[in-house]
Design a protein around this motif. Structure first.
Motif, mmCIF file in Angstrom:
data_model
loop_
_atom_site.group_PDB
_atom_site.id
_atom_site.type_symbol
_atom_site.label_atom_id
_atom_site.label_comp_id
_atom_site.label_asym_id
_atom_site.label_seq_id
_atom_site.Cartn_x
_atom_site.Cartn_y
_atom_site.Cartn_z
ATOM 1 N N ARG A 152 0.817 -1.219 0.000
ATOM 2 C CA ARG A 152 0.000 0.000 0.000
ATOM 3 C C ARG A 152 0.850 1.268 0.000
ATOM 4 O O ARG A 152 0.316 2.372 -0.168
ATOM 5 C CB ARG A 152 -0.913 0.048 1.230
ATOM 6 N N GLY B 23 -8.485 5.188 1.990
ATOM 7 C CA GLY B 23 -9.295 4.042 1.603
ATOM 8 C C GLY B 23 -9.532 3.053 2.712
ATOM 9 O O GLY B 23 -10.413 2.194 2.586
ATOM 10 N N ARG C 168 -17.990 6.104 -0.430
ATOM 11 C CA ARG C 168 -16.969 5.361 -1.160
ATOM 12 C C ARG C 168 -17.146 3.865 -0.890
ATOM 13 O O ARG C 168 -17.554 3.478 0.213
ATOM 14 C CB ARG C 168 -15.558 5.770 -0.725
ATOM 15 N N THR D 69 -15.153 -0.090 -1.800
ATOM 16 C CA THR D 69 -14.059 -0.855 -2.394
ATOM 17 C C THR D 69 -14.411 -2.327 -2.362
ATOM 18 O O THR D 69 -14.803 -2.862 -1.319
ATOM 19 C CB THR D 69 -12.750 -0.629 -1.618
ATOM 20 N N ALA E 44 -12.709 -6.066 -3.443
ATOM 21 C CA ALA E 44 -11.433 -6.666 -3.833
ATOM 22 C C ALA E 44 -11.524 -8.185 -3.819
ATOM 23 O O ALA E 44 -12.230 -8.782 -2.986
ATOM 24 C CB ALA E 44 -10.317 -6.198 -2.897
ATOM 25 N N GLU F 48 -8.719 -4.905 -7.339
ATOM 26 C CA GLU F 48 -9.430 -3.994 -6.435
ATOM 27 C C GLU F 48 -10.152 -2.929 -7.244
ATOM 28 O O GLU F 48 -9.539 -2.238 -8.055
ATOM 29 C CB GLU F 48 -8.425 -3.352 -5.470
ATOM 30 N N ILE G 113 -12.519 0.468 -6.904
ATOM 31 C CA ILE G 113 -12.936 1.532 -5.989
ATOM 32 C C ILE G 113 -13.914 2.445 -6.718
ATOM 33 O O ILE G 113 -13.634 2.890 -7.838
ATOM 34 C CB ILE G 113 -11.727 2.354 -5.502
ATOM 35 N N HIS G 114 -15.029 2.703 -6.086
ATOM 36 C CA HIS G 114 -15.981 3.669 -6.648
ATOM 37 C C HIS G 114 -16.271 4.732 -5.601
ATOM 38 O O HIS G 114 -16.575 4.428 -4.445
ATOM 39 C CB HIS G 114 -17.290 3.001 -7.064
ATOM 40 N N THR H 186 -14.564 5.661 -10.914
ATOM 41 C CA THR H 186 -14.372 4.239 -10.635
ATOM 42 C C THR H 186 -12.978 3.854 -11.118
ATOM 43 O O THR H 186 -12.643 4.059 -12.289
ATOM 44 C CB THR H 186 -15.415 3.373 -11.362
ATOM 45 N N GLN I 119 -2.233 0.809 -11.012
ATOM 46 C CA GLN I 119 -3.183 1.688 -10.347
ATOM 47 C C GLN I 119 -3.962 2.510 -11.372
ATOM 48 O O GLN I 119 -3.423 2.877 -12.421
ATOM 49 C CB GLN I 119 -2.453 2.629 -9.384
#
Length: 694
Positions: free
Chosen positions: A74, A85, A599, A601, A603, A616, A618-619, A637, A661
């Motif tokens: 991370r 996050g 938010r 996530t 995964a 993963e 993420i929105h 997103t 990413q």
């Protein structure tokens, strides 16, 4: 006062190759190699040290932790982005090199940043462009406690605590020599990062040495640096950067040495670390920030004492910090902060059913902003506090806790000949906080946890005395010298599940403030003397004032992981995280600034022997609830993928990884960022990394 030495961290980094060679030779000379640490994460449940001096592994406060591979995968260019996050955690972000954690919509002096349990004074809470002088490459563990942790750390921890923990003062006996090396390259800003640490001992005396370096280029972005709304306000004559964020490059480096003496019932040690960085302000193309920090720490713990106290823990840190804001090669303002903090925690023997600890904390720091454009007067802040925590295990299923803290804060400004600050008054505050919590086990897997707290926070020097331009953020800040204490009632309630690899938590929180102090844009454009100017004027500043209002925060936090497949060497986990914070000014009903939207996530984490893969998504929803004079942010997103491979060469353990990413190449603008309309997050990128222990 310890004078900053700008070359200390540079010399430490240059010694890195020699350090590695030296300790490799030492390791090879050992007749019997010491046990080597595994790349695998620890299989046992970690004990939290931040939120509870009783070292409970089952906290009543909502909490998260990062260590081992999870932290390595991370790691980002700032502490805030590394933690962004996690449940309830977002980041201020001021370009890729700058980011301070936000917890449940609260930032600045409401989030307590600690190093090994004590403060390391800097200027990151004063302004969003000031980086936290700490790189996660030098950290082995991060603990985040959400909610009112005031019983231990005061009113300026009402939003939560982020404690970075390292082993620069070894706490346990070390036999032989071991070490770790991390290296990575890539990302949207082509970051080149590396770190190494070596530690060892003879079972009594232990040492630790580490060094790190991080260098980045300007950040690549999918489109325009300025948002569509901002470009419409700019008009046709304002240049519009595209593809990269100007002046977003930077470099940071540093290192540390430490040593301790350990015995069966404790340890005592001391360490020094230096940090140095140079990065650009994304709000001003010609402004650079040069930062230097020296930090000396001492720590000791004694266990199995005779008498009323069974354990005594001591932590002390002295910090000397300086950074300069350089405009077109000339230093405009120099910020300095130096001071100390000391904490003593004593765990007492059981008093009837009560198990608890008491403590005292003392700190003093002097902050100054020097130059023609001084933002605040030189201010000395002195804090003395007493605190205590008691726990009562009523039954095997029910545990109750009660904590309290009382502190005295004095803020003493000095004008230093600057007429703007000639009438700044000295302020004294007495602040008290109390909290209560309960944990009830419904069965071995399910539990319900609740907390309630009353907290008081004294205003800071910058909330009281600010009166000047801050070119790096493009603002003219005005404080309120008559500001009173913030007072808040906070509560949270959560349902938790834990059974083997499966775990989940669903929680709600609510905080109600009286006299919540925050910045509000007045809508005026002014010059360096706070005189009004017309839109489009060169070097125009947005005027902002600190004002106290009634406010409330409430929201939800969801966090869970479920193992859906486990057969032989294969396993598959599904993870889900979501959070939402609603914050408003109760006097007007208007939204408070810089609040992250809903938010989520999702995964998938797959492992097959030494191979691993994680996808993963993420929105983040759009954030339209913003104050007047602020622009909304759109939804996005993103998709991220991490591929890992673990292997062993001789006595060394390795982790190789590739991290992609924002593979959807979305325009990402954090609602929590003060520069969201001029500096989005990075576009599509790939990073490769390698980590080894020996």
């Amino acid at each position: 006062m310890i004078q900053p030495n700008p070359s200390t961290a540079r010399r430490t980094y240059r010694l890195l190759p020699w350090t590695l060679a030296l300790f490799t030779t030492i390791a090879r000379s050992q007749p019997t190699p010491p046990p080597t640490p595994e790349i695998e994460d620890a299989p046992f449940k970690p004990v939290f040290v931040t939120a509870n001096p009783l070292r409970s592994s089952n906290l009543q406060s909502p909490s998260s932790e990062l260590d081992g591979n999870a932290l390595a995968l991370r790691r980002a260019d700032s502490l805030g982005e590394t933690l962004n996050g996690l449940p309830g955690v977002s980041t201020t972000t001021y370009g890729p090199m700058v980011g301070r954690p936000i917890i449940r919509g609260m930032d600045g002096d409401r989030i307590r940043l600690l190093q090994n349990g004590v403060a390391a004074f800097d200027a990151s809470s004063l302004s969003y462009d000031h980086a936290v002088p700490q790189d996660t490459l030098s950290v082995e563990r991060i603990e985040i406690v959400r909610g009112p942790a005031a019983l231990l750390y005061g009113g300026n921890a009402i939003g939560g605590v982020v404690n970075t923990i390292d082993n620069r003062i070894p706490r346990d006996p070390l036999d032989g020599v071991s070490g770790q090396v991390d290296a990575s390259y890539g990302g949207a800003n082509n970051a080149r990062a590396g770190a190494a640490q070596v530690e060892g001992g003879n079972g009594r005396f232990a040492f630790h040495v580490d060094a790190f370096d991080r260098e980045t280029s300007t950040e690549r972005i999918p489109g325009f640096a300025r948002s569509a709304g901002q470009r419409a306000l700019d008009g046709p004559d304002v240049p519009q950067p595209y593809g990269r964020i100007p002046n977003s490059d930077g470099r940071s480096h540093g290192g540390a040495v430490g040593s301790s003496y350990t015995w069966a019932d404790g340890y005592a040690g001391i360490s020094y670390n230096g940090f140095e960085s140079n990065y650009g302000s994304v709000a001003e193309d010609d402004v650079r920030l040069r930062m230097h920090q020296d930090h000396i720490a001492a720590a000791s713990e004694i266990r199995n004492l005779q008498g009323p106290f069974s354990q005594l823990k001591f932590n002390f840190a002295y910090t000397d910090y300086e950074h300069k804001e350089i405009d077109n090669g000339e230093t405009g303002t120099t910020f300095r902060n130096h001071g100390y903090e000391a904490r003593i925690e004593a765990r007492h023997r059981k008093i009837g059913p009560l198990d608890g600890a008491i403590g005292v904390q003392l700190s003093q720091n002097t902050f100054s902003a020097l130059g023609e454009e001084a933002l605040v007067p030189t201010s000395q802040t002195t804090n003395a506090a007493l605190f205590g925590l008691e726990e009562w295990s009523v039954t095997d299923a029910l545990k109750l806790s009660l904590g309290a803290r009382y502190e005295h804060v004095r803020i003493d400004p000095a004008s230093g000949g600057n007429e703007k600050f000639a009438n700044s008054p000295q302020r004294d505050f007495n602040a008290g906080s109390v909290s209560a919590g309960a944990l009830f086990r419904l069965n071995p897997a399910w539990s319900v946890v609740g907390n309630v707290a009353y907290t008081e926070r004294a205003p800071t020097y910058y909330e009281l005395y600010s009166n000047g331009p801050h070119d790096a953020t493009g603002q003219y800040l005005i404080g309120n010298p008559d500001a009173q204490k913030e007072k808040a009632i906070s509560t949270d309630l959560s349902l938790r599940f834990a059974s083997g690899p499966n775990k989940a938590s669903a929680g709600v929180f609510y905080s109600r403030f009286r006299n919540y102090l925050t910045e509000f844009n007045t809508g005026r454009l002014v010059n360096d003397d706070d005189g009004p100017v017309a839109p489009g004027t060169d070097d125009a500043l947005n005027e902002a004032v600190y004002r106290g209002v009634r406010a409330e925060f409430y929201g939800i936090e969801l966090d869970g992981a479920w193992r859906v497949f486990d057969h032989g060497a294969q396993r598959l986990d599904v993870e889900f995280v979501a959070d939402y914070t609603h914050a408003r000014n109760l006097d007007t009903g208007e939204a408070l600034p810089r609040i992250s939207p809903l938010r989520a996530t999702l995964a998938l984490d797959y492992a097959y022997g030494p191979y691993g893969a994680r996808a993963e998504m993420i929105h983040a929803w759009a954030q339209h609830r913003v104050p007047d004079n602020d622009l909304p942010t759109g939804s996005y997103t993103t998709l991220g993928v991490i591929l890992t491979y673990k292997f062993r060469l001789g006595a060394t353990h390795w982790l190789a990884y590739v991290r992609g990413q924002n593979l959807t190449n979305q325009e990402v603008r954090y609602a929590s960022s003060v520069v969201r309309d001029i500096a989005p997050e990075g576009g599509r990128s790939v990073m490769v990394g390698l980590r080894t222990t020996f």
